[in-house]
Motif scaffolding. Structure first.
Motif, PDB file in Angstrom:
ATOM      1  N   PHE A 132      -1.112   3.690 -13.306  1.00  0.00           N
ATOM      2  CA  PHE A 132       0.257   4.197 -13.335  1.00  0.00           C
ATOM      3  C   PHE A 132       1.224   3.147 -13.858  1.00  0.00           C
ATOM      4  N   GLY A 133       0.694   2.223 -14.669  1.00  0.00           N
ATOM      5  CA  GLY A 133       1.560   1.319 -15.409  1.00  0.00           C
ATOM      6  C   GLY A 133       2.027   0.088 -14.678  1.00  0.00           C
ATOM      7  N   ALA A 134       1.537  -0.159 -13.443  1.00  0.00           N
ATOM      8  CA  ALA A 134       2.030  -1.312 -12.702  1.00  0.00           C
ATOM      9  C   ALA A 134       1.353  -2.612 -13.114  1.00  0.00           C
ATOM     10  N   TRP A 135       0.105  -2.533 -13.565  1.00  0.00           N
ATOM     11  CA  TRP A 135      -0.620  -3.765 -13.873  1.00  0.00           C
ATOM     12  C   TRP A 135       0.015  -4.506 -15.055  1.00  0.00           C
ATOM     13  N   ASP A 136       0.545  -3.743 -16.008  1.00  0.00           N
ATOM     14  CA  ASP A 136       1.224  -4.384 -17.140  1.00  0.00           C
ATOM     15  C   ASP A 136       2.364  -5.252 -16.653  1.00  0.00           C
ATOM     16  N   VAL A 152       0.828  -1.204   0.000  1.00  0.00           N
ATOM     17  CA  VAL A 152       0.000   0.000   0.000  1.00  0.00           C
ATOM     18  C   VAL A 152       0.867   1.260   0.000  1.00  0.00           C
ATOM     19  N   GLY A 153       1.898   1.309   0.837  1.00  0.00           N
ATOM     20  CA  GLY A 153       2.757   2.495   0.882  1.00  0.00           C
ATOM     21  C   GLY A 153       3.454   2.733  -0.452  1.00  0.00           C
ATOM     22  N   SER A 154       3.992   1.661  -1.039  1.00  0.00           N
ATOM     23  CA  SER A 154       4.698   1.823  -2.317  1.00  0.00           C
ATOM     24  C   SER A 154       3.743   2.272  -3.411  1.00  0.00           C
ATOM     25  N   ALA A 155       2.538   1.684  -3.434  1.00  0.00           N
ATOM     26  CA  ALA A 155       1.579   2.083  -4.466  1.00  0.00           C
ATOM     27  C   ALA A 155       1.186   3.544  -4.286  1.00  0.00           C
ATOM     28  N   MET A 156       1.025   3.988  -3.041  1.00  0.00           N
ATOM     29  CA  MET A 156       0.650   5.385  -2.788  1.00  0.00           C
ATOM     30  C   MET A 156       1.715   6.313  -3.335  1.00  0.00           C
ATOM     31  N   ALA A 157       2.978   6.024  -3.025  1.00  0.00           N
ATOM     32  CA  ALA A 157       4.063   6.886  -3.501  1.00  0.00           C
ATOM     33  C   ALA A 157       4.122   6.869  -5.027  1.00  0.00           C
ATOM     34  N   LYS A 172      14.569  -4.905  -2.110  1.00  0.00           N
ATOM     35  CA  LYS A 172      14.590  -6.288  -2.600  1.00  0.00           C
ATOM     36  C   LYS A 172      14.673  -6.273  -4.112  1.00  0.00           C
ATOM     37  N   GLU A 173      15.468  -7.163  -4.635  1.00  0.00           N
ATOM     38  CA  GLU A 173      15.547  -7.255  -6.091  1.00  0.00           C
ATOM     39  C   GLU A 173      14.544  -8.267  -6.580  1.00  0.00           C
ATOM     40  N   TYR A 174      13.716  -7.860  -7.505  1.00  0.00           N
ATOM     41  CA  TYR A 174      12.679  -8.762  -7.980  1.00  0.00           C
ATOM     42  C   TYR A 174      12.901  -9.130  -9.429  1.00  0.00           C
ATOM     43  N   ASP A 175      14.116  -8.959  -9.904  1.00  0.00           N
ATOM     44  CA  ASP A 175      14.347  -9.165 -11.339  1.00  0.00           C
ATOM     45  C   ASP A 175      13.931 -10.542 -11.816  1.00  0.00           C
ATOM     46  N   HIS A 176      14.287 -11.560 -11.031  1.00  0.00           N
ATOM     47  CA  HIS A 176      13.940 -12.913 -11.475  1.00  0.00           C
ATOM     48  C   HIS A 176      12.966 -13.531 -10.497  1.00  0.00           C
ATOM     49  N   MET A 177      11.773 -13.833 -10.974  1.00  0.00           N
ATOM     50  CA  MET A 177      10.817 -14.520 -10.117  1.00  0.00           C
ATOM     51  C   MET A 177      11.223 -15.992 -10.039  1.00  0.00           C
ATOM     52  N   PRO A 178      11.312 -16.539  -8.845  1.00  0.00           N
ATOM     53  CA  PRO A 178      11.631 -17.970  -8.744  1.00  0.00           C
ATOM     54  C   PRO A 178      10.508 -18.802  -9.361  1.00  0.00           C
ATOM     55  N   ASP A 179      10.850 -20.019  -9.780  1.00  0.00           N
ATOM     56  CA  ASP A 179       9.828 -20.866 -10.392  1.00  0.00           C
ATOM     57  C   ASP A 179       8.727 -21.215  -9.416  1.00  0.00           C
ATOM     58  N   SER A 180       9.105 -21.412  -8.166  1.00  0.00           N
ATOM     59  CA  SER A 180       8.081 -21.787  -7.194  1.00  0.00           C
ATOM     60  C   SER A 180       7.319 -20.536  -6.773  1.00  0.00           C
ATOM     61  N   GLU A 217       0.716 -13.107  -6.377  1.00  0.00           N
ATOM     62  CA  GLU A 217       1.676 -13.183  -5.257  1.00  0.00           C
ATOM     63  C   GLU A 217       2.078 -11.762  -4.846  1.00  0.00           C
ATOM     64  N   ASN A 218       2.216 -11.557  -3.556  1.00  0.00           N
ATOM     65  CA  ASN A 218       2.595 -10.230  -3.067  1.00  0.00           C
ATOM     66  C   ASN A 218       3.936  -9.787  -3.641  1.00  0.00           C
ATOM     67  N   ASP A 219       4.852 -10.727  -3.832  1.00  0.00           N
ATOM     68  CA  ASP A 219       6.155 -10.366  -4.397  1.00  0.00           C
ATOM     69  C   ASP A 219       6.012  -9.834  -5.815  1.00  0.00           C
ATOM     70  N   VAL A 220       5.056 -10.374  -6.568  1.00  0.00           N
ATOM     71  CA  VAL A 220       4.845  -9.901  -7.945  1.00  0.00           C
ATOM     72  C   VAL A 220       4.343  -8.460  -7.913  1.00  0.00           C
ATOM     73  N   ILE A 221       3.407  -8.195  -7.002  1.00  0.00           N
ATOM     74  CA  ILE A 221       2.896  -6.827  -6.887  1.00  0.00           C
ATOM     75  C   ILE A 221       4.034  -5.881  -6.502  1.00  0.00           C
ATOM     76  N   MET A 222       4.855  -6.292  -5.540  1.00  0.00           N
ATOM     77  CA  MET A 222       5.957  -5.422  -5.105  1.00  0.00           C
ATOM     78  C   MET A 222       6.949  -5.194  -6.230  1.00  0.00           C
TER      79      MET A 222
END
Lengths: 288, 468
Positions: free
Chosen positions: B107-111, B52-57, B80-88, B150-155
């Protein structure tokens, strides 16, 4: 019963303070430190920003082709006459304008300077000066793109001089924005009796009904002093919600947008003064 | 230091102006001397770098009326680096409503989310373990009802969009705020009108508006002395990533109300689903401790077993159902069978305690709470993060208008409008979720009958279902 005579007493000689009324100054002296209490004596002026700032902003945006994202008034030089504590100067500064705020009362200027000092962006964009309009005319000929005189003309001693000075410091085709109060039976009842004496929306004694200005009179003065009146809109204050809105009738508060004629001396479409203007200088009862 | 010298000199020079110049602790001095020593001033500071905080900013950073404004985001943890999503799959997922998806695409995040991974679902089946009462949610026009992400995907998506506006939004990682100093509402002469923020490492910031997005134990809320109505449920949620016995379309979200709490299966892919099982603390610990086979058996049993039925309830429920189908033939839905689970991802089991909370105020002068800092709900309604995204959409709307009118961003005038709008929406949902939680936490026959019939009626009445 409200058959009052409007005595057009002009000061016998012109001084450099001819549009400033010293009695008026005393009234505002007492409240110089109350400007920035949003719930205090000036709460109605604070909430008036919700309609007067968009009015100024949208009018200016519609007249220009540039738009700077985030700073819609960037590059616009504005003179805020009778700026008080800076209630209107600050929003205009935040929108990107370079604002010069003048007020004859030093305490007001001091309050305004102090309030803007904590915001470095505003501190640079706004300059305040303790001065009357006449005093800056010589050094500011055709300097400003816009003049705002909000809730001021009902306090000046000589309105025609005031308007003439506005014309002198404004660039050709510059804009003048005025908000003020009409002189009607309704404005006496609501604007003086209710607002001041009963509900305390405005500090008592702030306004003198005799100095309220009917729109026709203001329009006439503007048109005969180099301006072309573009817009006249009525304003209404709702004391229960503490908010302002636009309304068709100008019988209470109203706003005016006028444009200084261009270098060729071309006036706008609203040229010829109407016959009703001849009534203005005779004794009148409260006109609706 | 030179700053201290300036401060001392300043006070000596200005002292003759009288008693108005008393210096307050932790407040900057008059501007004449404060230019060198004043902490950096931001237009908006968001405290808390979660979803929520990141989306607000990010929303403010992409707002056209905020060009030229300075925004800061404070996050206690590291970047956190999210460049590579793990397979699991990660075991923390959220159900994202279509409205939230709209906000994220603004603001372009859903893509970014779509290019990583998500699972749309078309249908929700919710039923009672004590009877067969069932309610099915489905959109007529075959649109997606929601998305399991997954929350990590959103982040990851949010971090990308924050990077895109790095010139306007400064993100401070490893920066926990430890103290806040509030300004007086109608500020007097010499004290700063801004909110002062002190970070753990001693750095200071000032801001015209502080947005508290720091979770249900919000420090902003506590420091602002805003009362919070809160209640710890004696339940914990167990989460895990599960693999189904066979591949299916898997576009249904399943939730069964057990007397101990609801168990939910949220689709992640054709072969995987995420588990959210709210149950007592003891049972949750048992579930975590048991071996994987027993764990899978417990889940299947929870979805399939009829042990909680009683003949009385079954008969009463069946009679009621035939009555409804007589009156309104289309009002009874086709029951689908949930998938069965084959195995659980190792190391994906976790638990966290549940509670509810609601702040009595969302706003104060120069302060606003959003997300879990303002309201905390039970996961049974799948609403948590969507309420936060709803807060963001509303607040951003009001702040954008305020910026376009040159208003002071911290002014209560527009903050109160935000509060009224959101409280009207949130309070009923938080309360309803709480009521549902309590209603379904019992085997007592009268209450089971009540909720059984209630659910059957609700299922049969389209207008009511649409509102939900």
């Amino acid at each position: 019963q409200l058959s009052l005579f409007r005595l057009t007493v002009k000061t016998p000689f012109r001084t450099s303070h001819s549009s400033v009324d010293s009695k008026e100054m005393k009234k505002f002296q007492l409240l110089a430190h109350k400007w920035w209490d949003e719930e205090g004596e000036y709460s109605a002026l604070h909430s008036m920003n919700d309609i007067r700032v968009p009015f100024i902003r949208d009018t200016l945006l519609s007249m220009s082709s540039n738009y700077h994202l985030g700073n819609p008034l960037s590059g616009v030089k504005i003179l805020d006459v009778g700026c008080g504590g800076g209630l209107l100067s600050e929003p205009l500064g935040r929108l990107g304008a370079s604002v010069t705020g003048i007020d004859p009362l030093e305490d007001n200027i001091r309050t305004a300077d102090q309030h803007k000092s904590f915001d470095p962006v505003l501190a640079k964009r706004i300059q305040y000066k303790s001065s009357s309009l006449e005093e800056i005319v010589e050094e500011s000929m055709e300097t400003f793109d816009v003049i705002v005189a909000s809730e001021v003309v009902e306090h000046v001693a000589d309105l025609e001089t005031f308007i003439r000075c506005c014309c002198q410091v404004l660039k050709p085709e510059g804009s003048l924005f005025i908000t003020t109060i009409n002189r009607t039976q309704l404005s006496y009842v609501l604007g003086i009796v209710v607002a001041e004496k009963i509900m305390g929306i405005v500090p008592e004694g702030t306004h003198e009904w005799e100095k309220f200005v009917p729109p026709k009179e203001l329009e006439h003065l503007l048109e005969s002093n180099g301006f072309s009146v573009k817009t006249v809109k009525g304003m209404l204050y709702n004391p229960l919600s503490g908010s302002w809105s636009w309304m068709d009738s100008t019988s209470l508060n109203y706003a005016v947008h006028a444009v200084k004629s261009g270098a060729q001396g071309q006036s706008g479409p609203t040229d010829a003064p109407s016959e009703t203007d001849t009534e203005q200088h005779s004794a009148t009862a409260g006109t609706a | 230091s030179s700053a201290e010298m300036a401060a001392v000199l300043g006070r000596a020079v200005l002292a003759p102006l009288g008693p108005r110049l008393r210096a307050r602790p932790r407040a900057p001095l008059r501007s004449a001397v404060s230019a060198a020593s004043a902490p950096p001033l931001y237009d908006v500071v968001v405290s808390g770098g979660g979803m929520v905080g990141s989306a607000m900013a990010a929303v403010l950073g992409h707002d056209i009326h905020f060009h030229g404004k300075k925004i800061a985001l404070l996050e206690a943890g590291p970047r956190k680096e999210y460049d590579h999503m793990p397979d699991s799959y990660s075991n923390r997922v959220s159900s994202v409503s279509p409205g939230s998806a709209t906000l994220l695409s603004s603001f372009g995040a859903w893509d970014h989310v779509c290019s990583l991974r998500l699972k749309p679902f078309r249908r929700m089946q919710v039923w009672d373990a004590c009877s067969e009462a069932l309610i099915i949610f489905e959109k007529d026009d075959l649109d997606d009802m929601g998305y399991i992400v997954e929350n990590d995907v959103i982040m990851s998506a949010l971090t990308k969009q924050l990077d895109a506006v790095a010139d306007r939004v400064e993100v401070f990682y490893r920066s926990r705020a430890v103290g806040y100093t509030w300004p007086l509402p109608s500020h007097s002469c010499d004290t700063s009108p801004w909110v002062q923020i002190e970070l753990a490492d001693g750095r200071r910031l000032q801001t015209k508006l502080l947005i508290g997005a720091d979770g249900h134990n919000s420090v902003v809320r506590k420091e602002a002395e805003i009362k919070n109505i809160e209640h710890q449920y004696d339940q914990s949620a167990v989460v895990a990533t599960l693999h189904l016995s066979e591949a299916t379309d898997n576009n249904v979200a399943w939730q069964r109300f057990l007397p101990t709490g609801p168990i939910a299966l949220l689709p992640l892919s054709d072969t995987a689903s995420s588990l959210v099982w709210s149950t007592s603390h003891e049972h949750a610990s048992e579930l975590l401790a048991m071996d994987e086979e027993s764990f899978v058996d417990s889940i299947n049993s929870a979805f399939w077993s009829n042990v909680n039925h009683s003949d009385f309830i079954d008969t009463a429920g069946a009679m009621f159902r035939s009555a409804i189908s007589f009156l309104k033939p289309s009002g009874t839905a086709v029951r689908q069978l949930p998938p069965s689970v084959a195995k659980v991802d190792p190391d994906s089991r976790a638990m966290f305690p549940l509670g509810m909370g609601h702040a009595t105020e969302y706003v104060q002068h120069r302060v606003v709470l959003i997300g879990d800092a303002a309201h905390r709900v039970h996961p049974l309604a799948g609403q948590g993060v969507n309420l936060g995204f709803g807060d963001i959409a509303c607040l951003a709307h009001h702040l954008s208008a305020a910026a376009f009118s040159g208003s002071d961003l911290g002014s209560l005038k527009h903050l109160l409008k935000f509060e009224t709008e959101r409280q009207r929406h949130n309070v009923s949902l938080v309360a309803a979720t709480d009521v549902l939680k309590r209603l379904y936490s019992t085997r007592l026959t009268p209450l089971v009958l009540l909720r059984t019939w209630g659910l059957q009626v609700t299922n049969a009445l389209p207008p009511v279902k649409v509102r939900i």
